[in-house]
Motif scaffolding. Structure first.
Motif, PDB file in Angstrom:
ATOM      1  N   GLY A  51       0.788  -1.230   0.000  1.00 15.35           N
ATOM      2  CA  GLY A  51       0.000   0.000   0.000  1.00 15.35           C
ATOM      3  C   GLY A  51       0.815   1.273   0.000  1.00 15.35           C
ATOM      4  O   GLY A  51       0.277   2.357   0.250  1.00 15.35           O
ATOM      5  N   MET A  52       2.106   1.184  -0.294  1.00 12.58           N
ATOM      6  CA  MET A  52       2.956   2.380  -0.303  1.00 12.58           C
ATOM      7  C   MET A  52       2.644   3.256  -1.517  1.00 12.58           C
ATOM      8  O   MET A  52       2.440   2.756  -2.623  1.00 12.58           O
ATOM      9  CB  MET A  52       4.430   1.991  -0.320  1.00 12.58           C
ATOM     10  CG  MET A  52       4.876   1.199   0.901  1.00 12.58           C
ATOM     11  SD  MET A  52       4.842   2.221   2.380  1.00 12.58           S
ATOM     12  CE  MET A  52       5.586   1.122   3.578  1.00 12.58           C
ATOM     13  N   VAL A  53       2.630   4.560  -1.291  1.00 14.70           N
ATOM     14  CA  VAL A  53       2.288   5.545  -2.328  1.00 14.70           C
ATOM     15  C   VAL A  53       3.403   6.578  -2.376  1.00 14.70           C
ATOM     16  O   VAL A  53       3.570   7.365  -1.439  1.00 14.70           O
ATOM     17  CB  VAL A  53       0.940   6.228  -2.009  1.00 14.70           C
ATOM     18  CG1 VAL A  53       0.600   7.271  -3.059  1.00 14.70           C
ATOM     19  CG2 VAL A  53      -0.180   5.200  -1.885  1.00 14.70           C
ATOM     20  N   TRP A 103      -6.711  16.558  -2.290  1.00 17.24           N
ATOM     21  CA  TRP A 103      -8.104  16.455  -2.742  1.00 17.24           C
ATOM     22  C   TRP A 103      -8.749  15.174  -2.229  1.00 17.24           C
ATOM     23  O   TRP A 103      -9.892  15.188  -1.753  1.00 17.24           O
ATOM     24  CB  TRP A 103      -8.164  16.501  -4.270  1.00 17.24           C
ATOM     25  CG  TRP A 103      -9.551  16.706  -4.811  1.00 17.24           C
ATOM     26  CD1 TRP A 103     -10.126  17.870  -5.201  1.00 17.24           C
ATOM     27  CD2 TRP A 103     -10.550  15.679  -4.998  1.00 17.24           C
ATOM     28  NE1 TRP A 103     -11.409  17.655  -5.624  1.00 17.24           N
ATOM     29  CE2 TRP A 103     -11.704  16.315  -5.506  1.00 17.24           C
ATOM     30  CE3 TRP A 103     -10.574  14.311  -4.782  1.00 17.24           C
ATOM     31  CZ2 TRP A 103     -12.857  15.614  -5.812  1.00 17.24           C
ATOM     32  CZ3 TRP A 103     -11.741  13.601  -5.081  1.00 17.24           C
ATOM     33  CH2 TRP A 103     -12.864  14.263  -5.587  1.00 17.24           C
ATOM     34  N   LEU A 104      -8.051  14.065  -2.336  1.00 19.97           N
ATOM     35  CA  LEU A 104      -8.617  12.792  -1.883  1.00 19.97           C
ATOM     36  C   LEU A 104      -8.923  12.818  -0.391  1.00 19.97           C
ATOM     37  O   LEU A 104      -9.955  12.313   0.052  1.00 19.97           O
ATOM     38  CB  LEU A 104      -7.656  11.646  -2.214  1.00 19.97           C
ATOM     39  CG  LEU A 104      -7.552  11.269  -3.700  1.00 19.97           C
ATOM     40  CD1 LEU A 104      -6.390  10.327  -3.934  1.00 19.97           C
ATOM     41  CD2 LEU A 104      -8.854  10.646  -4.190  1.00 19.97           C
ATOM     42  N   LEU A 112      -3.964   9.100   4.310  1.00 25.06           N
ATOM     43  CA  LEU A 112      -2.581   8.663   4.160  1.00 25.06           C
ATOM     44  C   LEU A 112      -1.711   9.319   5.226  1.00 25.06           C
ATOM     45  O   LEU A 112      -2.024  10.409   5.694  1.00 25.06           O
ATOM     46  CB  LEU A 112      -2.058   9.014   2.763  1.00 25.06           C
ATOM     47  CG  LEU A 112      -2.824   8.403   1.582  1.00 25.06           C
ATOM     48  CD1 LEU A 112      -2.384   9.053   0.275  1.00 25.06           C
ATOM     49  CD2 LEU A 112      -2.623   6.897   1.517  1.00 25.06           C
ATOM     50  N   GLN A 113      -0.630   8.651   5.571  1.00 27.49           N
ATOM     51  CA  GLN A 113       0.315   9.216   6.529  1.00 27.49           C
ATOM     52  C   GLN A 113       1.734   8.995   6.019  1.00 27.49           C
ATOM     53  O   GLN A 113       2.015   7.997   5.345  1.00 27.49           O
ATOM     54  CB  GLN A 113       0.133   8.573   7.910  1.00 27.49           C
ATOM     55  CG  GLN A 113       0.339   7.077   7.935  1.00 27.49           C
ATOM     56  CD  GLN A 113      -0.159   6.438   9.227  1.00 27.49           C
ATOM     57  OE1 GLN A 113      -0.868   7.053  10.010  1.00 27.49           O
ATOM     58  NE2 GLN A 113       0.226   5.183   9.451  1.00 27.49           N
ATOM     59  N   PRO A 137      -1.341   4.010   3.822  1.00 23.53           N
ATOM     60  CA  PRO A 137      -2.724   4.224   4.255  1.00 23.53           C
ATOM     61  C   PRO A 137      -2.859   4.094   5.765  1.00 23.53           C
ATOM     62  O   PRO A 137      -2.237   3.237   6.390  1.00 23.53           O
ATOM     63  CB  PRO A 137      -3.505   3.118   3.531  1.00 23.53           C
ATOM     64  CG  PRO A 137      -2.481   2.073   3.225  1.00 23.53           C
ATOM     65  CD  PRO A 137      -1.193   2.792   3.013  1.00 23.53           C
ATOM     66  N   VAL A 138      -3.669   4.950   6.332  1.00 23.96           N
ATOM     67  CA  VAL A 138      -4.014   4.831   7.742  1.00 23.96           C
ATOM     68  C   VAL A 138      -4.882   3.585   7.907  1.00 23.96           C
ATOM     69  O   VAL A 138      -5.704   3.261   7.050  1.00 23.96           O
ATOM     70  CB  VAL A 138      -4.767   6.096   8.215  1.00 23.96           C
ATOM     71  CG1 VAL A 138      -5.251   5.934   9.662  1.00 23.96           C
ATOM     72  CG2 VAL A 138      -3.859   7.323   8.088  1.00 23.96           C
ATOM     73  N   ALA A 139      -4.683   2.865   8.998  1.00 26.83           N
ATOM     74  CA  ALA A 139      -5.468   1.645   9.251  1.00 26.83           C
ATOM     75  C   ALA A 139      -6.964   1.935   9.137  1.00 26.83           C
ATOM     76  O   ALA A 139      -7.436   3.025   9.478  1.00 26.83           O
ATOM     77  CB  ALA A 139      -5.139   1.090  10.633  1.00 26.83           C
TER      78      ALA A 139
END
Length: 574
Positions: A51-53, A103-104, A112-113, A137-139
């Motif tokens: 899930g890394m961005v 925006w998201l 996200l963190q 992503p945050v849990a």
């Protein structure tokens, strides 16, 4: 069920991260959206991933007190993606990625963190950072999805504990120190207790992490906007009105049906990782057929686009993003491919060897670079074997592949051939078809430096990225330890892909382009259906999801802006 309407503003094909982002953005902007998914689940490969961005200069970095700039990101990419191809798309990504994150977070369930300590993959190059460019992503509490949780693709079983418990990146070190640290033991007890309570009401744990949390957050965003999702449906063709894409022809059950799209169609089917014909066309022969991507990624989007006149972006240094993988059979008979990303290769006390019994690469490099080393070593050869070799102490402390740390019973892994065991190195070599004297010499040479925490041959542990993946508690080098305690083990690994880098050529608005560079009206692409803006280079973690979210956002906004302009024009003409 068939779609509720004959006509939608936007049709998105594929419910992975890119497709769900495009759908969520378009829906939040007031458009009627249909998502068509060929499987029974949302999430695609994203739901299995970390899930890394990767988005440089993102707003979360500043909130965390970390400095970055587009200028520094440009400098870093010029040193890691040197080819001029797709420079305009990289510029669009850098300019609009931070905008997409903001925006998201303001308009959807996505949260996200920053991972404040996670270096770029080439930390020694100008413009690199030691953390923050990658977001996670945050849990997410899966109970918020209600019954729809059953439609979220579950994580791979090998990445869960106790048959359904997810753990996040920060939990892993604590789980390794259960019984050694009171703090770690208490944390593990809380995790297991919470999981036990969740299982009373759910077939799996409902505290979602990693890519499963990202997919769940995007899915929750679609549900909140009442976006219609058609599952287990195949898109047979794109519907054309002149040179414009005006909808799709779907096969659902035994019936074909035309569904119109007023504004456009977004292709986000996940690339072609599991299409043998396209792999043979674009992949090196040494890559073989192993993939860690979702099996639904069979090139559907590419084939649909080509029929509409789309051009493929083949300007790629590498046709895919690579990861070494080990193969195994699950209890139900299905074949699994375990991606060796960060859990074992860089830890102290394991090496990788080729068919000749020699080391061929720095084991602590990124998964992508590691496999490039495999492909160079096996150039022109199909099915050339490679192995990870370790001793009893390593297997117990860190595990290997899907074998978790502190595993006492390894008989089933040995019986299936996934793991090979021998009382000494010479016998281990014989079991895996390597000349005993050669493997013994390789281990002896490695051990000589490893006794002092050195790796003269490859410099393992020489960068902050490599040390980040090692074991910080092991001194003096978190990536290097001798291999000396019998019995000894070997696990075969294969070059595998995480996703394809060759895809459709698009412009900065995510519109699919023809060979002459003109956009096909009404056709967009994102995710792995879109050609890699990094040309198959891998500068950092989340290098597929960062562009997927960004260009999914760009596509959704452009479709909405087109609708707004059309509405404005109609009003002006009245």
């Amino acid at each position: 069920m068939m779609p509720a309407h004959e006509t939608y503003d936007v049709i998105v094909i594929g419910a992975g991260a890119g497709g769900m982002t495009a759908a969520a953005v378009a829906a939040a902007e007031g458009l009627r959206v249909l998502v068509i998914e060929k499987t029974a689940f949302v999430g695609g490969t994203t739901a299995w991933s970390g899930g890394m961005v990767w988005i440089p200069a993102n707003p979360k970095m500043k909130e965390a007190g970390l400095s970055d700039s587009i200028t520094e990101a440009v400098r870093y990419l010029s040193n890691t993606v040197p080819e001029p191809a797709n420079a305009g798309l990289r510029a669009a990504f850098l300019a609009r990625g931070p905008e997409a994150v903001a925006w998201l977070e303001a308009n959807t369930e996505v949260r996200l963190q920053p991972v404040t300590v996670y270096p770029d993959y080439y930390p020694e190059r100008l413009g690199a950072t030691s953390g923050g460019r990658v977001l996670e992503p945050v849990a997410f509490d899966g109970r918020r999805l209600g019954r729809a949780l059953a439609r979220l693709r579950p994580p791979l079983p090998e990445f869960m504990l106790f048959g359904g418990m997810m753990v996040n990146r920060l939990d892993i070190p604590h789980l390794r120190h259960v019984g050694k640290s009171l703090r770690s033991t208490l944390r593990a007890a809380r995790l297991v207790s919470a999981y036990a309570l969740q299982r009373l009401r759910s077939p799996r744990g409902t505290t979602l992490h990693l890519g499963n949390a990202l997919a769940a957050r995007l899915y929750a965003s679609l549900l909140a906007r009442q976006v219609e999702i058609l599952f287990s449906a195949d898109v047979e063709d794109l519907s054309m009105q002149g040179d414009r894409v005006a909808g799709v022809v779907i096969r659902h059950g035994a019936r074909d049906r035309l569904i119109a799209a007023r504004r456009g169609v977004v292709l986000a089917t996940g690339g072609f990782s599991h299409d043998a014909v396209l792999r043979k066309r674009f992949f090196p022969s040494a890559a073989g057929l192993v993939s860690a991507a979702n099996r639904a990624a069979t090139g559907d989007g590419l084939r649909l686009a080509v029929t509409a006149g789309a051009a493929l972006n083949t300007d790629a240094t590498s046709p895919a993003y690579w990861v070494p993988a080990s193969l195994f059979r699950r209890a139900d008979g299905s074949r699994g491919a375990f991606p060796h990303m960060v859990t074992d290769r860089a830890k102290p006390g394991v090496i990788a060897v080729n068919a000749a019994g020699r080391r061929f690469v720095n084991e602590a490099l990124s998964y992508h670079e590691f496999v490039l080393g495999m492909l160079r070593d096996g150039q022109g050869e199909v099915d050339r074997p490679f192995y990870l070799v370790c001793d009893r102490a390593f297997l117990w402390a860190y595990g290997l592949g899907r074998i978790k740390p502190f595993t006492r019973k390894i008989r089933r892994y040995l019986a299936g051939g996934e793991l090979v065991e021998a009382p000494d190195i010479a016998q281990l070599a014989g079991k895996i078809g390597i000349k005993p004297s050669r493997l013994s010499a390789t281990i002896a040479a490695y051990n000589e430096g490893a006794k002092e925490g050195r790796d003269p041959e490859f410099g393992r542990g020489s960068t902050i990225y490599q040390r980040h993946l090692g074991d910080a508690a092991h001194k003096p080098n978190p990536c290097v330890a001798p291999i000396v305690r019998e019995p000894f083990f070997a696990m075969r690994i294969y070059p595998a892909d995480l996703g394809t880098a060759i895809g459709m050529r698009v412009d900065a608005q995510a519109r699919v382009l023809r060979e002459d560079g003109t956009p096909i009206t009404g056709l967009y692409a994102c995710g792995n259906d879109m050609g890699s803006i990094m040309n198959g280079n891998c500068p950092g973690p989340g290098i597929m999801l960062g562009p997927a979210l960004t260009f999914g956002y760009i596509a959704g906004r452009h479709l909405a802006e087109g609708a707004a302009m059309a509405s404005s024009g109609a009003k002006a003409s009245v």
